[in-house]
Design an enzyme around this catalytic site. Sequence first.
Site, short mmCIF file in Angstrom:
data_model
loop_
_atom_site.label_atom_id
_atom_site.label_comp_id
_atom_site.label_asym_id
_atom_site.label_seq_id
_atom_site.Cartn_x
_atom_site.Cartn_y
_atom_site.Cartn_z
CG ASN A 163 -6.52 16.82 -45.20
OD1 ASN A 163 -7.14 17.79 -45.65
ND2 ASN A 163 -6.61 15.61 -45.73
CD GLU A 184 -8.29 17.32 -39.09
OE1 GLU A 184 -7.36 17.21 -39.91
OE2 GLU A 184 -9.43 16.87 -39.28
CE LYS A 196 -9.12 17.50 -48.18
NZ LYS A 196 -10.06 18.35 -47.45
CB THR A 250 -16.15 38.90 -29.96
OG1 THR A 250 -16.88 39.81 -30.78
CG2 THR A 250 -15.00 39.63 -29.27
CG HIS A 251 -20.08 36.81 -30.68
ND1 HIS A 251 -20.94 36.30 -29.72
CD2 HIS A 251 -19.72 38.05 -30.25
CE1 HIS A 251 -21.11 37.21 -28.76
NE2 HIS A 251 -20.37 38.27 -29.05
CB SER A 287 -6.59 13.74 -49.80
OG SER A 287 -7.57 12.94 -50.43
CG ASN A 345 -1.97 -1.12 1.10
OD1 ASN A 345 -2.09 -1.76 0.05
ND2 ASN A 345 -2.69 -1.36 2.19
CD GLN A 398 -4.47 -3.71 -9.39
OE1 GLN A 398 -3.73 -4.11 -8.51
NE2 GLN A 398 -5.20 -4.51 -10.13
CE LYS A 447 -1.10 0.99 -10.14
NZ LYS A 447 -1.82 1.36 -8.91
N1 ARG Z 1 -1.25 -3.48 -7.48
C1 ARG Z 1 -1.79 -2.80 -6.34
C2 ARG Z 1 -2.28 -1.42 -6.74
O1 ARG Z 1 -1.94 -0.99 -7.79
C3 ARG Z 1 -0.75 -2.69 -5.27
C4 ARG Z 1 -1.31 -2.53 -3.90
C5 ARG Z 1 -1.95 -3.77 -3.45
N2 ARG Z 1 -2.37 -3.68 -2.10
C6 ARG Z 1 -3.27 -4.50 -1.57
N3 ARG Z 1 -3.62 -4.30 -0.34
N4 ARG Z 1 -3.81 -5.49 -2.26
O2 ARG Z 1 -2.99 -0.76 -6.02
#
Ligand code: ARG
Length: 459
Positions: free
Chosen positions: A286, A291, A284, A156-157, A278, A111, A323, A326
């Site tokens: 582009n 974009e 063209k 503007t607009h 194109s 953790n 988790q 990420k």
């Molecule tokens: N892979 C877990 C995460 O990204 C790591 C932490 C896991 N902790 C736990 N108490 N299961 O959060």
Amino acid sequence: GSNKMWGGRFAQGPDAIMEAINASIGYDRRMAPQDIEGSRAHAAMLAAQGIVTDTDAEAMREGLLTVLSEIEGGTFAFSTALEDIHMNVEARLTEIMGPAAGRLHTARSRNDQVALDFRMWVRDQCDAAIDALPRLIGALVAQAEAGADWVMPGFTHLQTAQPVTWGHHMLAYAEMFARDLSRFTDARRRMNECPLGAAALAGTSFPIDRDMTAAALGFDRPSANSLDAVSDRDFALEFLSSASLCAMHLSRLAEELVIWSSAQFRFVRLSDRWTTGSSIMPQKKNPDAAELLRAKIGRIFGAQTALLMVMKGLPLAYSKDMQEDKEQVFDAADSLMLALAAMTGMVADMTAEKDNLEAAASSGFSTATDLADWLVRELDLPFREAHHVTGTLVRMAEEAGVDLPDLTLDQMKSVHDGITEDVFGVLGVHNSVASRTSYGGTAPDNVRAQVARWKELLA
Ligand code: ARG
């Protein structure tokens, strides 16, 4: 079989679907360098505090470097059964140095480990943004310097409003990106507290030295509350908020480049390096980079919303929901860095079509406000009356199919007989912009002064 890390408690291994939903190794392997750096600092601290022997700590620190080189060299065999980067690294370390590797996890939990790794990863992304933004600002300042006195329509607009200078328009974006830069700097400063040593949630009974690990890992201090340390994902959300604002600015500029490079506007020419052709229409060119950049921005906003949703219902402290913090942040950071680089390239390589800009600025009665201001200044008309007189003249010009400077003095006098020949002086677009000398206004001299200020700031 059951998991090596907690096999003592378990008679059976996980269902295959459980393994699939539980594993994060598919993406959190990106944090391997941070994980290993954190573990090496932790091992050194454990030895310094006499919690493990120097011999064990040395073997851990060496072994971790071997693991890192295997990962970087692409020879590391990642295992889904080992869930995440933390357990993959530890399992390999055990193969390398034997069971003493198991002492590395003393006074630590995944953790605080994951909170540390992710925080360091996000901190690196703040640094990348802090590094990239001045380059984009520099490209805008170079454009501003070249075109400090090129006149273009201000809108503007999306309706012609008043003439402005190209340089002023470029520097408007420099202001936005500089605010973004300061937001990343602020976020980085606030996130720079080290969660390592919070352990699972309550701290530890081992005599650890949190100041030592915090300093070794470049943090300003250890975080003060262990529950907060493992629960907090504000740092990632602040990164995403800063990224979202920056992305919004990038997207607005991208939108302008798309409009400006169209045949209807022809305000800029994007270079061949940032456009595509194109397969059917030979004429063209582009603005695909602009974009795609405009579209990719949505992923960043999405990541921010997604992480807010993950976090909003979680009781303290760690829940596995976290988790899911990420993958989206990784994607948002990748999108942002790509967008910043693409925008910097496009801005540096684009060519303003000076004559088209000026022609557009001279149409659409863009100097009507200058005329009204002249009536106030020279004839002492109240502004509301000056506005009315000017509006009448605009209608007259429109009906005659001409622009304001094309009206004759007699035509003007028929609306207000105090008008004199002098009025034509303010109807030209160059005079118009040159007169906007109030602080922050569009006058070329102001733009040049601001360019000098930016160059100093960037130096
Ligand atoms: N892979 C877990 C995460 O990204 C790591 C932490 C896991 N902790 C736990 N108490 N299961 O959060």
